[in-house]
Design a protein around this motif. Structure first.
Motif, PDB file in Angstrom:
ATOM      1  N   ALA A 167       1.121  -1.209  -0.203  1.00  0.00           N
ATOM      2  CA  ALA A 167      -0.258   0.351   0.270  1.00  0.00           C
ATOM      3  C   ALA A 167       1.500   1.493   0.291  1.00  0.00           C
ATOM      4  N   VAL A 168       1.797   1.661   0.525  1.00  0.00           N
ATOM      5  CA  VAL A 168       2.529   2.355   0.876  1.00  0.00           C
ATOM      6  C   VAL A 168       3.846   2.625  -0.978  1.00  0.00           C
ATOM      7  N   ALA A 169       3.929   1.331  -1.200  1.00  0.00           N
ATOM      8  CA  ALA A 169       5.090   1.296  -2.908  1.00  0.00           C
ATOM      9  C   ALA A 169       3.819   1.938  -3.223  1.00  0.00           C
ATOM     10  N   CYS A 170       2.183   1.605  -3.345  1.00  0.00           N
ATOM     11  CA  CYS A 170       0.971   2.036  -4.356  1.00  0.00           C
ATOM     12  C   CYS A 170       0.765   4.132  -4.417  1.00  0.00           C
ATOM     13  N   LEU A 171       1.039   4.187  -3.401  1.00  0.00           N
ATOM     14  CA  LEU A 171       0.997   5.430  -2.963  1.00  0.00           C
ATOM     15  C   LEU A 171       2.021   6.041  -3.168  1.00  0.00           C
ATOM     16  N   PHE A 172       2.957   6.424  -2.931  1.00  0.00           N
ATOM     17  CA  PHE A 172       4.374   6.412  -3.480  1.00  0.00           C
ATOM     18  C   PHE A 172       4.627   6.928  -5.198  1.00  0.00           C
ATOM     19  N   ALA A 173       3.992   5.382  -5.624  1.00  0.00           N
ATOM     20  CA  ALA A 173       3.981   5.416  -7.009  1.00  0.00           C
ATOM     21  C   ALA A 173       2.975   6.522  -8.295  1.00  0.00           C
ATOM     22  N   TYR A 174       1.619   6.606  -6.704  1.00  0.00           N
ATOM     23  CA  TYR A 174       0.928   7.413  -7.522  1.00  0.00           C
ATOM     24  C   TYR A 174       1.334   8.701  -7.690  1.00  0.00           C
ATOM     25  N   VAL A 175       1.755   8.742  -5.796  1.00  0.00           N
ATOM     26  CA  VAL A 175       2.393  10.499  -6.073  1.00  0.00           C
ATOM     27  C   VAL A 175       3.558  10.752  -6.920  1.00  0.00           C
ATOM     28  N   TYR A 176       3.956   9.673  -6.970  1.00  0.00           N
ATOM     29  CA  TYR A 176       5.310  10.352  -8.252  1.00  0.00           C
ATOM     30  C   TYR A 176       4.678  10.563  -9.266  1.00  0.00           C
ATOM     31  N   SER A 177       3.997   9.953 -10.282  1.00  0.00           N
ATOM     32  CA  SER A 177       3.532   9.429 -11.255  1.00  0.00           C
ATOM     33  C   SER A 177       3.117  11.243 -11.689  1.00  0.00           C
ATOM     34  N   LYS A 178       2.062  11.504 -10.546  1.00  0.00           N
ATOM     35  CA  LYS A 178       2.083  12.939 -10.460  1.00  0.00           C
ATOM     36  C   LYS A 178       2.612  14.424 -10.187  1.00  0.00           C
ATOM     37  N   SER A 179       3.612  13.795 -10.438  1.00  0.00           N
ATOM     38  CA  SER A 179       4.816  15.200 -10.031  1.00  0.00           C
ATOM     39  C   SER A 179       5.370  15.197 -11.134  1.00  0.00           C
ATOM     40  N   ASN A 254       0.545   1.991 -17.697  1.00  0.00           N
ATOM     41  CA  ASN A 254       0.072   3.224 -17.155  1.00  0.00           C
ATOM     42  C   ASN A 254      -1.225   2.736 -15.711  1.00  0.00           C
ATOM     43  N   GLY A 255      -0.773   1.471 -15.356  1.00  0.00           N
ATOM     44  CA  GLY A 255      -1.602   1.044 -14.032  1.00  0.00           C
ATOM     45  C   GLY A 255      -0.198   1.327 -13.256  1.00  0.00           C
ATOM     46  N   ILE A 256      -0.845   0.955 -11.829  1.00  0.00           N
ATOM     47  CA  ILE A 256      -0.434   1.131 -10.134  1.00  0.00           C
ATOM     48  C   ILE A 256      -1.077  -0.736  -9.927  1.00  0.00           C
ATOM     49  N   LEU A 257      -2.433  -0.055  -9.283  1.00  0.00           N
ATOM     50  CA  LEU A 257      -3.151  -1.660  -8.816  1.00  0.00           C
ATOM     51  C   LEU A 257      -3.332  -2.687  -9.869  1.00  0.00           C
ATOM     52  N   SER A 258      -3.336  -2.136 -11.041  1.00  0.00           N
ATOM     53  CA  SER A 258      -3.008  -3.465 -12.427  1.00  0.00           C
ATOM     54  C   SER A 258      -1.747  -4.180 -12.070  1.00  0.00           C
ATOM     55  N   ALA A 259      -0.315  -3.793 -11.879  1.00  0.00           N
ATOM     56  CA  ALA A 259       0.826  -5.119 -11.683  1.00  0.00           C
ATOM     57  C   ALA A 259       0.139  -6.068 -10.281  1.00  0.00           C
ATOM     58  N   PHE A 260      -1.026  -5.272  -9.762  1.00  0.00           N
ATOM     59  CA  PHE A 260      -0.357  -6.643  -8.896  1.00  0.00           C
ATOM     60  C   PHE A 260      -1.700  -7.479  -9.031  1.00  0.00           C
ATOM     61  N   GLY A 261      -2.984  -6.588  -9.411  1.00  0.00           N
ATOM     62  CA  GLY A 261      -3.385  -7.703 -10.801  1.00  0.00           C
ATOM     63  C   GLY A 261      -3.633  -8.640 -11.684  1.00  0.00           C
ATOM     64  N   ALA A 262      -2.378  -8.559 -12.239  1.00  0.00           N
ATOM     65  CA  ALA A 262      -1.652  -8.832 -13.145  1.00  0.00           C
ATOM     66  C   ALA A 262      -0.585 -10.116 -12.801  1.00  0.00           C
ATOM     67  N   THR A 263      -0.160  -9.850 -11.796  1.00  0.00           N
ATOM     68  CA  THR A 263       0.309 -10.939 -10.585  1.00  0.00           C
ATOM     69  C   THR A 263      -0.563 -12.082 -10.031  1.00  0.00           C
ATOM     70  N   ALA A 264      -1.462 -11.302  -9.574  1.00  0.00           N
ATOM     71  CA  ALA A 264      -2.687 -12.396  -9.242  1.00  0.00           C
ATOM     72  C   ALA A 264      -2.914 -13.175  -9.844  1.00  0.00           C
ATOM     73  N   ILE A 265      -3.553 -12.242 -11.743  1.00  0.00           N
ATOM     74  CA  ILE A 265      -3.885 -13.595 -12.831  1.00  0.00           C
ATOM     75  C   ILE A 265      -2.840 -14.765 -13.113  1.00  0.00           C
TER      76      ILE A 265
END
Length: 322
Positions: A167-179, A254-265
């Motif tokens: 969750a912390v990594a996703c938050l960082f990635a989201y903030v970083y992608s918008k910076s 272009n996704g953040i949560l999709s990285a974990f979704g693809a890993t789950a698949i």
């Protein structure tokens, strides 16, 4: 969608996942922890893919984080928070050192140099008797700021810990992608010369994203080492890096949560195929990748974005007849 809505939704999803983990069998918890750990590696590769850079040697930093965690654990330090921090720092320094050299390369040269370095690490670990050789190194059960959970709760506590780290990594990635740096990094694949004319150093952007990807890979390796309790040189082998590239293509850049979704698949398909097709599960995975490239060329993140835009699009106003 506002940032507050996104944060509330993400917080609710974390609570749901943490609560669900208490109810499911241990094998699902173990698989979920692996998905969270490997998803961090894929998240870092997604940041590189946004710059049109593909690393076929991300297993190097994944393995480095795992071995840092394992060797420190052998020294008697078992705190999960400290192990993750030290693994992240070691992988970041490794990524910085290598990134200074690789930042001048693009395309196949960037990808293959990473692969070559990863295979060098694999060869060193395989022949090193002090590091366990092909047998690897055992990792002690982690503790959490002095708290050592019992045997029955050990896997669940680690799952919640890995969920918090992700969750912390996703938050960082989201903030970083918008910076500003994140937006500039996404423009590298379009035209590097224009960015240089604007006063931005493309090489600096490549190094920064490469270090972030290396750090995330090292954290993922440390989590895998703690949940599995054992590490082997195959973590740096080319097939491991190939799996991460496979999942990154499925996720999309272009996704953040999709990285974990693809890993789950990926992990679900491999688990089911290994159970029912033990001698040909690679064929099923390859077929799935081929179909995903044909029908989802930009990954599941682009497909999810299209579905979301369709739901949120305002209906067209009817023009009255004159």
């Amino acid at each position: 969608m506002s940032q507050n809505t996104i944060l509330r939704g993400a917080g609710g999803a974390i609570c749901v996942l943490a609560g669900a983990g208490y109810l499911v069998p241990e094998w699902i918890l173990y698989t979920g922890a692996l998905v969270l750990a490997k998803g961090l590696v894929v998240l870092g590769l997604c940041l590189l893919l946004r710059m049109n850079l593909v690393s076929f040697g991300q297993g190097l930093y994944y393995c480095a984080g795992a071995y840092i965690c394992g060797l420190i654990s052998q020294a008697g330090i078992s705190d999960a928070f400290l192990l993750v921090v030290l693994a992240a720092a070691g992988s970041a320094l490794t990524g910085l050192f290598i990134g200074l050299f690789l930042s001048a390369y693009r395309g196949v040269f960037f990808a293959m140099f990473n692969l070559a370095l990863s295979m060098i690490l694999y060869g060193v670990l395989l022949k090193s008797v002090s590091l366990g050789g092909s047998d690897g190194v055992g990792v002690a059960a982690p503790t959490y700021l002095g708290f050592a959970p019992g045997t029955g709760m050990r896997l669940y506590v680690f799952y919640v810990f890995a969920l918090a780290v992700a969750a912390v990594a996703c938050l960082f990635a989201y903030v970083y992608s918008k910076s500003e740096m994140g937006l500039a990094s996404a423009s590298v694949k379009d035209c590097e010369i224009r960015l240089e004319y604007l006063g931005l150093s493309v090489r600096y952007l490549v190094i920064c994203n490469f270090v972030i990807a290396s750090t995330l890979a090292g954290i993922g390796g440390a989590l895998v080492a703690m949940v599995s309790g054992h590490i082997i040189p195959e973590l740096a082998y080319w097939t491991t890096s190939g799996e991460f590239v496979f999942i990154t293509v499925l996720s999309g850049p272009n996704g953040i949560l999709s990285a974990f979704g693809a890993t789950a698949i990926f992990e679900t398909i491999r688990l089911v195929a290994g159970q029912y097709m033990p001698n040909s599960w690679q064929f099923l995975l390859g077929s799935f990748l081929l179909l995903s490239i044909l029908f989802m060329p930009n990954g599941i993140s682009a497909m999810a974005g299209r579905l979301t835009s369709k739901r949120t699009a305002a209906p067209a106003k009817e023009v009255p007849d004159v």
